[in-house]
Enzyme design. Structure first.
Site, PDB file in Angstrom:
ATOM      1  N   ASP A   8       0.869  -1.174   0.000  1.00 54.54           N
ATOM      2  CA  ASP A   8       0.000   0.000   0.000  1.00 54.54           C
ATOM      3  C   ASP A   8       0.909   1.229   0.000  1.00 54.54           C
ATOM      4  OD1 ASP A   8       0.922   0.232   2.602  1.00 54.54           O
ATOM      5  OD2 ASP A   8      -1.057   0.169   3.542  1.00 54.54           O
ATOM      6  N   CYS A  65       3.164  -3.204   3.964  1.00 56.57           N
ATOM      7  CA  CYS A  65       2.239  -2.126   4.354  1.00 56.57           C
ATOM      8  C   CYS A  65       2.943  -1.308   5.435  1.00 56.57           C
ATOM      9  CB  CYS A  65       0.891  -2.698   4.797  1.00 56.57           C
ATOM     10  SG  CYS A  65       0.964  -3.854   6.177  1.00 56.57           S
ATOM     11  N   THR A  67       2.995  -1.758   8.750  1.00 54.50           N
ATOM     12  CA  THR A  67       3.579  -2.609   9.792  1.00 54.50           C
ATOM     13  C   THR A  67       3.859  -4.040   9.342  1.00 54.50           C
ATOM     14  OG1 THR A  67       1.354  -3.234  10.451  1.00 54.50           O
ATOM     15  CG2 THR A  67       2.344  -1.354  11.612  1.00 54.50           C
ATOM     16  N   HIS A  98      10.985 -23.526   9.881  1.00 53.63           N
ATOM     17  CA  HIS A  98       9.981 -24.219  10.692  1.00 53.63           C
ATOM     18  C   HIS A  98       8.557 -24.069  10.159  1.00 53.63           C
ATOM     19  CE1 HIS A  98      12.563 -24.495  14.630  1.00 53.63           C
ATOM     20  NE2 HIS A  98      13.210 -24.926  13.547  1.00 53.63           N
ATOM     21  N   HIS A 133       8.590 -30.512  11.385  1.00 56.57           N
ATOM     22  CA  HIS A 133       7.932 -29.266  10.982  1.00 56.57           C
ATOM     23  C   HIS A 133       6.951 -29.501   9.836  1.00 56.57           C
ATOM     24  CE1 HIS A 133      10.599 -27.374  13.747  1.00 56.57           C
ATOM     25  NE2 HIS A 133      11.642 -27.889  13.118  1.00 56.57           N
TER      26      HIS A 133
HETATM   27  C1  RB5 Z   1      -1.975   2.534   6.468  1.00 52.60           C
HETATM   28  O1  RB5 Z   1      -2.041   3.760   7.109  1.00 52.60           O
HETATM   29  C2  RB5 Z   1      -1.730   1.417   7.468  1.00 52.60           C
HETATM   30  O2  RB5 Z   1      -2.834   1.260   8.294  1.00 52.60           O
HETATM   31  C3  RB5 Z   1      -1.421   0.131   6.737  1.00 52.60           C
HETATM   32  O3  RB5 Z   1      -0.323   0.318   5.915  1.00 52.60           O
HETATM   33  C4  RB5 Z   1      -1.014  -1.094   7.558  1.00 52.60           C
HETATM   34  O4  RB5 Z   1       0.010  -0.777   8.461  1.00 52.60           O
HETATM   35  C5  RB5 Z   1      -2.050  -1.872   8.144  1.00 52.60           C
HETATM   36  O5  RB5 Z   1      -1.774  -2.932   8.741  1.00 52.60           O
END
Ligand code: RB5
Length: 149
Positions: A8, A65, A67, A98, A133
């Site tokens: 994203d 994304c 995180t 694993h 595994h």
């Molecule tokens: C976008 O702002 C953010 O929410 C998205 O990139 C992501 O981290 C969601 O898990």
């Protein structure tokens, strides 16, 4: 090995770094978006790359994304995908050895690019160990078979 790549907006810059790294190592990949300068919803792009893996057009996916968490949630809705957010090289090594991870998720807001590329390298270069595994991964498949349409 052909890799499906997607991000994203929050993962876009890191995705470009990953794409440059894959190109430099001669790895085959396809970028399923997003493009630069747009604010998008991560499920719309994660789903494209995930589908390419389950349909066999690609072997593995790398999704970025903010995180790595949202992309992992999306990818793990697909039967046969084992998406693993990997905060460290050790986690990437274990995710392959694993868990037979076939989808790496990274965070553009949580991973510095040099750490992210080190994680990608380990994740690409580490083989699944099989043995006990394989039995455990098979149990994940059994859960999918019993609970997912
Ligand atoms: C976008 O702002 C953010 O929410 C998205 O990139 C992501 O981290 C969601 O898990």
């Amino acid at each position: 090995m052909r890799i499906a790549l997607a991000s994203d907006h929050a993962g876009y810059d890191l995705k470009v770094c990953v794409a440059d790294y894959l190109r430099a190592r001669g790895a085959e990949f396809e970028d399923f978006g997003c493009g630069p300068g747009e604010s998008v919803d991560y499920p719309d792009y994660g789903v494209r790359a995930a589908r390419a893996v389950v349909e066999g057009a690609c072997d593995r996916a790398i999704l970025v994304c903010g995180t790595g968490i949202g992309m992992a949630l999306v990818a793990n809705k697909f039967k046969g995908l084992r998406a693993t957010p990997c905060p460290t090289e050790y986690a990437a090594e274990m995710a392959r050895k694993h868990n037979d991870s076939n989808c790496l998720t990274l965070g553009g807001r949580t991973h510095a690019s040099d750490l992210a590329l080190a994680i990608v390298r380990v994740w690409l270069d580490t083989e699944f160990e099989g043995g006990r595994h394989a039995r455990r991964v098979q149990k994940i498949r059994d859960i999918e078979d019993a609970n997912c349409k």
